[in-house]
Enzyme design. Structure first.
Site: not given
Length: 87
Positions: A45-47, A70, A83
């Site tokens: 969903s996110e990095t 992000n 996150p």
């Protein structure tokens, strides 16, 4: 091309129980487009990409913190909290 990263679980008290998150602790020199491609490759969903402070005189010892960027995957699960919230 190679980049150091860690895979972590957030919002959990046990391994493999939370939201998966890829963290690049030193994203210096990674182009914006490459950040997005990496996020899509992980398909989380996110990095998160950690960058140095924008003011080079700032250090963690001086009380400042690094910047974080992000990137999201193209498909975001519904109701998924970012996150990076616990950071």
């Amino acid at each position: 091309m190679g980049f150091d990263f860690s895979l972590v679980d957030v919002f959990t008290d046990r391994p493999f129980g939370g939201n998966r998150l890829a963290v690049f602790p030193d994203a210096t020199g990674i182009a914006d487009a490459t950040m997005q491609q990496l996020a899509w490759e992980f398909n989380f969903s996110e990095t998160t990409f950690v960058l140095p402070p924008s003011d080079p005189s700032c250090t963690c010892r001086s009380g400042s913190s690094p910047r974080a960027r992000n990137c999201r995957s193209p498909v975001i699960p519904p109701l998924a909290p970012p996150p990076s919230w616990p950071a």
